[in-house]
Design an enzyme around this catalytic site. Structure first.
Site, short mmCIF file in Angstrom:
data_model
loop_
_atom_site.label_atom_id
_atom_site.label_comp_id
_atom_site.label_asym_id
_atom_site.label_seq_id
_atom_site.Cartn_x
_atom_site.Cartn_y
_atom_site.Cartn_z
N CYS A 37 42.27 45.90 43.21
CA CYS A 37 42.54 47.11 42.42
C CYS A 37 41.45 48.16 42.66
CB CYS A 37 42.63 46.72 40.94
SG CYS A 37 42.61 48.09 39.79
N CYS A 69 39.83 49.62 39.57
CA CYS A 69 38.94 48.61 38.96
C CYS A 69 37.58 48.64 39.65
CB CYS A 69 39.54 47.22 39.09
SG CYS A 69 41.12 46.99 38.25
#
Length: 108
Positions: free
Chosen positions: A35, A38
């Protein structure tokens, strides 16, 4: 005296339960290695761990490794940062945001 910078700890299921069992604030960042938002949020989470060292436990939960925890907290999108006080969810933030906005969203 210089101290080592605090970093967010990796929380597996057992570590999460241990952190949850402590009284006080637990900030859990639900993330995944694939991600990109993230990864972009990670430095803010580490900075949060440093700034709140001794006042809050800051940890990261890899949703690929800890799917049951992600389900338990109803994580549908990542990054999701959940703030718990004495084991009870008080707030959450979904998506990438600057550290100051994250702190405001979590009520820290």
């Amino acid at each position: 005296m210089a101290s080592a910078m605090a970093k967010a700890m990796h929380l597996d299921a057992a570590g999460f339960e241990k952190a949850l069992g402590k009284s006080g604030v637990l900030v859990a960042d639900f993330w995944a290695g694939w991600c990109m938002p993230c990864k972009m949020l990670a430095p803010s989470i580490d900075k949060l761990a440093e700034e709140y060292d001794g006042r809050a436990t800051v940890g990261k939960v890899d949703i690929d490794e800890e799917q049951a925890l992600a389900e338990r907290f109803g994580v549908m999108s990542i990054p999701t940062v959940v703030c718990l006080l004495d084991g009870v969810e008080k707030s959450r933030s979904v998506g990438l945001m600057p550290k100051d906005k994250l702190i405001a969203a979590l009520g820290l």
